[in-house]
Write a protein that holds these residues in place. Structure first.
Motif, PDB file in Angstrom:
ATOM      1  N   SER A  29     -17.324  15.148 -42.935  1.00  0.00           N
ATOM      2  CA  SER A  29     -18.774  15.623 -42.945  1.00  0.00           C
ATOM      3  C   SER A  29     -19.364  15.970 -43.971  1.00  0.00           C
ATOM      4  O   SER A  29     -20.499  16.044 -44.242  1.00  0.00           O
ATOM      5  N   THR A  34     -25.392  14.673 -39.766  1.00  0.00           N
ATOM      6  CA  THR A  34     -25.597  14.274 -38.651  1.00  0.00           C
ATOM      7  C   THR A  34     -26.243  13.045 -38.396  1.00  0.00           C
ATOM      8  O   THR A  34     -26.132  12.139 -37.594  1.00  0.00           O
ATOM      9  N   ASN A  38     -25.821   9.420 -36.992  1.00  0.00           N
ATOM     10  CA  ASN A  38     -26.521   9.048 -35.738  1.00  0.00           C
ATOM     11  C   ASN A  38     -27.258   7.474 -36.095  1.00  0.00           C
ATOM     12  O   ASN A  38     -27.227   6.766 -34.881  1.00  0.00           O
TER      13      ASN A  38
END
Length: 87
Positions: A29, A34, A38
């Motif tokens: 991460s 995120t 995505n």
């Protein structure tokens, strides 16, 4: 450290991948957020990509907005997610 040793980001990333393959825990991460994950996985699904497919079509599909390293990290995380779902 990378700058002092004249290493590129790609080289450092490759070292992290090798550590991961050796079973070391890597906090991926730190490499992508995120939203990036995505966007990349949506592209993977749209192109119906399979493991081992070339990354260039995905890179181009995504408008060259992400680095190949970001794409590789997203694919690695996506594969792990798919494995968990299938267990």
């Amino acid at each position: 450290i990378a700058t002092k040793r004249s290493m590129s980001a790609g080289t450092i990333f490759t070292h992290f991948l090798k550590l991961h393959q050796q079973g070391r825990s890597i906090d991926w991460s730190r490499f992508i957020d995120t939203a990036t994950y995505n966007d990349i996985t949506a592209g993977v699904i749209a192109l119906n990509m399979q493991k081992g497919d070339r990354l260039t079509p995905l890179y181009e599909h995504l408008g060259q907005r992400f680095t190949f390293e970001q794409i590789r990290v997203a694919l690695l995380l996506w594969e792990q997610e798919q494995q968990v779902k299938s267990e």
